[in-house]
Design a protein around this motif. Structure first.
Motif, PDB file in Angstrom:
ATOM      1  N   THR A 153      35.979  -8.258 -35.097  1.00 18.11           N
ATOM      2  CA  THR A 153      37.279  -7.628 -34.844  1.00 18.11           C
ATOM      3  C   THR A 153      37.021  -6.384 -33.986  1.00 18.11           C
ATOM      4  O   THR A 153      35.946  -6.230 -33.431  1.00 18.11           O
ATOM      5  N   GLY A 154      37.999  -5.514 -33.903  1.00 21.55           N
ATOM      6  CA  GLY A 154      37.835  -4.274 -33.138  1.00 21.55           C
ATOM      7  C   GLY A 154      38.484  -4.370 -31.768  1.00 21.55           C
ATOM      8  O   GLY A 154      38.973  -5.436 -31.373  1.00 21.55           O
ATOM      9  N   SER A 155      38.463  -3.267 -31.036  1.00 21.34           N
ATOM     10  CA  SER A 155      39.095  -3.261 -29.713  1.00 21.34           C
ATOM     11  C   SER A 155      38.207  -3.957 -28.679  1.00 21.34           C
ATOM     12  O   SER A 155      38.714  -4.542 -27.723  1.00 21.34           O
ATOM     13  N   SER A 156      36.893  -3.932 -28.879  1.00 14.60           N
ATOM     14  CA  SER A 156      35.981  -4.519 -27.878  1.00 14.60           C
ATOM     15  C   SER A 156      36.290  -5.990 -27.559  1.00 14.60           C
ATOM     16  O   SER A 156      36.299  -6.361 -26.388  1.00 14.60           O
ATOM     17  N   ASP A 176      33.332  -9.583 -40.876  1.00 16.41           N
ATOM     18  CA  ASP A 176      33.546  -8.639 -41.978  1.00 16.41           C
ATOM     19  C   ASP A 176      35.019  -8.527 -42.360  1.00 16.41           C
ATOM     20  O   ASP A 176      35.902  -9.063 -41.667  1.00 16.41           O
ATOM     21  N   TYR A 209      41.345  -7.504 -41.490  1.00 21.73           N
ATOM     22  CA  TYR A 209      40.757  -8.244 -40.371  1.00 21.73           C
ATOM     23  C   TYR A 209      41.312  -9.669 -40.302  1.00 21.73           C
ATOM     24  O   TYR A 209      41.314 -10.289 -39.248  1.00 21.73           O
ATOM     25  N   GLY A 244      30.533  -6.826 -31.937  1.00 20.59           N
ATOM     26  CA  GLY A 244      30.746  -5.548 -31.275  1.00 20.59           C
ATOM     27  C   GLY A 244      29.907  -4.555 -32.057  1.00 20.59           C
ATOM     28  O   GLY A 244      29.321  -4.918 -33.082  1.00 20.59           O
ATOM     29  N   ILE A 245      29.817  -3.327 -31.592  1.00 26.97           N
ATOM     30  CA  ILE A 245      29.074  -2.340 -32.390  1.00 26.97           C
ATOM     31  C   ILE A 245      29.894  -1.072 -32.565  1.00 26.97           C
ATOM     32  O   ILE A 245      30.784  -0.764 -31.765  1.00 26.97           O
ATOM     33  N   GLY A 246      29.564  -0.323 -33.597  1.00 23.52           N
ATOM     34  CA  GLY A 246      30.186   0.980 -33.809  1.00 23.52           C
ATOM     35  C   GLY A 246      29.459   2.032 -32.972  1.00 23.52           C
ATOM     36  O   GLY A 246      28.397   1.762 -32.407  1.00 23.52           O
ATOM     37  N   HIS A 280      26.266   0.384 -35.509  1.00 24.83           N
ATOM     38  CA  HIS A 280      26.366  -0.610 -36.587  1.00 24.83           C
ATOM     39  C   HIS A 280      26.891  -1.943 -36.056  1.00 24.83           C
ATOM     40  O   HIS A 280      27.737  -1.981 -35.171  1.00 24.83           O
ATOM     41  N   ALA A 315      28.622  -5.515 -37.258  1.00 19.44           N
ATOM     42  CA  ALA A 315      29.499  -5.869 -38.376  1.00 19.44           C
ATOM     43  C   ALA A 315      29.690  -4.574 -39.175  1.00 19.44           C
ATOM     44  O   ALA A 315      29.902  -3.532 -38.594  1.00 19.44           O
ATOM     45  N   PHE A 316      29.574  -4.598 -40.503  1.00 22.71           N
ATOM     46  CA  PHE A 316      29.664  -3.326 -41.234  1.00 22.71           C
ATOM     47  C   PHE A 316      28.291  -2.957 -41.795  1.00 22.71           C
ATOM     48  O   PHE A 316      28.171  -2.415 -42.889  1.00 22.71           O
ATOM     49  N   THR A 368      32.120   6.286 -39.950  1.00 25.24           N
ATOM     50  CA  THR A 368      32.896   5.074 -39.637  1.00 25.24           C
ATOM     51  C   THR A 368      34.333   5.214 -40.121  1.00 25.24           C
ATOM     52  O   THR A 368      35.273   4.801 -39.440  1.00 25.24           O
ATOM     53  N   ASN A 419      37.448   4.874 -37.664  1.00 22.80           N
ATOM     54  CA  ASN A 419      38.456   3.840 -37.892  1.00 22.80           C
ATOM     55  C   ASN A 419      39.792   4.397 -38.403  1.00 22.80           C
ATOM     56  O   ASN A 419      40.767   3.657 -38.507  1.00 22.80           O
ATOM     57  N   ARG A 478      41.823   5.997 -36.855  1.00 19.51           N
ATOM     58  CA  ARG A 478      42.879   5.890 -35.834  1.00 19.51           C
ATOM     59  C   ARG A 478      43.857   4.756 -36.139  1.00 19.51           C
ATOM     60  O   ARG A 478      44.970   4.745 -35.653  1.00 19.51           O
ATOM     61  N   LYS A 495      30.207   4.427 -26.474  1.00 21.74           N
ATOM     62  CA  LYS A 495      29.146   3.543 -26.976  1.00 21.74           C
ATOM     63  C   LYS A 495      27.841   3.738 -26.205  1.00 21.74           C
ATOM     64  O   LYS A 495      26.854   3.041 -26.461  1.00 21.74           O
TER      65      LYS A 495
HETATM   66  C1  GLP Z   1      34.332  -1.786 -36.950  1.00 19.38           C
HETATM   67  C2  GLP Z   1      33.865  -3.204 -37.211  1.00 19.38           C
HETATM   68  C3  GLP Z   1      32.759  -3.626 -36.272  1.00 19.38           C
HETATM   69  C4  GLP Z   1      33.163  -3.301 -34.862  1.00 19.38           C
HETATM   70  C5  GLP Z   1      33.333  -1.800 -34.738  1.00 19.38           C
HETATM   71  C6  GLP Z   1      33.654  -1.349 -33.327  1.00 19.38           C
HETATM   72  O1  GLP Z   1      33.601  -0.834 -37.637  1.00 19.38           O
HETATM   73  N1  GLP Z   1      33.424  -3.423 -38.538  1.00 19.38           N
HETATM   74  O2  GLP Z   1      32.508  -5.008 -36.436  1.00 19.38           O
HETATM   75  O3  GLP Z   1      32.198  -3.790 -33.965  1.00 19.38           O
HETATM   76  O4  GLP Z   1      34.388  -1.416 -35.592  1.00 19.38           O
HETATM   77  O5  GLP Z   1      35.002  -1.462 -33.042  1.00 19.38           O
HETATM   78  P1  GLP Z   1      35.601  -1.261 -31.612  1.00 19.38           P
HETATM   79  O6  GLP Z   1      35.326  -2.536 -30.890  1.00 19.38           O
HETATM   80  O7  GLP Z   1      37.062  -1.041 -31.853  1.00 19.38           O
HETATM   81  O8  GLP Z   1      34.930  -0.102 -31.003  1.00 19.38           O
END
Ligand code: GLP
Length: 263
Positions: free
Chosen positions: A39-42, A70, A83, A136-138, A142, A144-145, A165, A169, A171, A207
């Motif tokens: 999930t996420g914006s990426s 996750d 999610y 995607g990554i945080g 990170h 996933a979680f 985190t 998140n 936002r 990032k």
């Molecule tokens: C969350 C999710 C991750 C995701 C990350 C980045 O923490 N658990 O799986 O990669 O956000 O989100 P974004 O793509 O919005 O930057």
């Protein structure tokens, strides 16, 4: 590891979507194509393009089984920040031939989270593993979680979210970190790296540090996505903005390699 550098977010998204569609289309085995999803914006741009291609008949999801990375603990499906909701709203509801029974998302409301996670791992194994895990990554690297200092051989399980985190998140939760669930269920780093291929999207200035740590730093539990360095089929698709902290020679190296791959 391949690092595919694209000019901007849109081009990164198109590249990744077409890569995934080609893998699905090229899958000739008798069993379904098993796709891991984040999930996420990426990934939003990738989801838009895959849905467009699906509607245009360029890729079918009829023989695709998905496993999401996750889910927050304590949010029901209908919560607009779960999610489950995100995936249906941004992707599954836009596909013409995705079978609902082929969608797998960890249940953050499960009474027995351990059993839920063990069953998830068993279900992945029952399909013969994941063919391609998109992630995607945080900002803290990170995947996933799997927050910093999660074991690089971790399996699906319950995770506590870091303050960082929860702030990032927040936002999506009225800018209040306290409203962000404190726990999540997540596939492990080991679950992801057991996949045949891993494709991670990394975009945006925020990032840049994580990308540099994960590519140029050593394999470290502090930057859990750095585990991809040990994977034989790992690709990072990124945009120019995310490359800001790479050294010039690293940046040039990956551009050269990709140019050579296309020849
Ligand atoms: C969350 C999710 C991750 C995701 C990350 C980045 O923490 N658990 O799986 O990669 O956000 O989100 P974004 O793509 O919005 O930057």
């Amino acid at each position: 590891m391949r690092v595919v550098i694209q000019e901007n977010y849109e081009k990164m998204s198109l590249w990744a979507a077409h890569y995934i569609a080609a893998k699905i289309n090229g899958h000739k085995e008798d069993r379904p194509f098993v796709l891991g999803l984040p999930t996420g914006s990426s990934p939003i741009g990738v989801y838009k393009e895959l849905a467009r291609m699906n509607k245009a008949g360029e890729v079918s999801f009829a023989n695709v089984v998905t496993f999401n990375m996750d889910e927050y603990v304590g949010l029901p499906h209908e919560h607009d920040q779960s999610y489950w909701y995100f995936m249906h709203d941004n992707f599954f509801n836009h596909l013409v031939d995705m079978k609902p029974e082929n969608i797998n998302i960890l249940n953050g409301m499960a009474e027995d989270p351990e059993a839920e996670c063990a069953a998830y791992e068993a279900k992945i194994a029952s399909y013969g593993g994941i063919d391609l895990f998109m992630g995607g990554i945080g900002v803290d690297g990170h995947l996933a979680f799997n927050e910093p200092f999660t074991s690089l051989s971790s399996r699906t399980g319950l995770r506590a979210l870091t303050t960082d985190t929860r702030i990032v998140n927040s936002r999506f939760f009225g800018n209040d970190p306290e409203k962000v669930p404190a726990y999540a269920l997540s596939v492990g780093i080991g679950t992801v790296t057991d996949s045949k291929e891993v494709l991670v999207l990394i975009n945006g200035h925020n990032k840049a540090r994580a990308l540099a740590k994960c590519v140029e730093g050593g394999v470290s539990q502090k930057w859990t996505a750095s585990a991809l360095q040990m994977h034989n089929g790992a690709i990072i698709a990124c945009d120019e903005e995310a490359c800001g902290e790479l050294t010039v020679d690293t940046y040039k190296y990956f551009l050269d390699i990709e140019k050579a791959e296309r020849l």
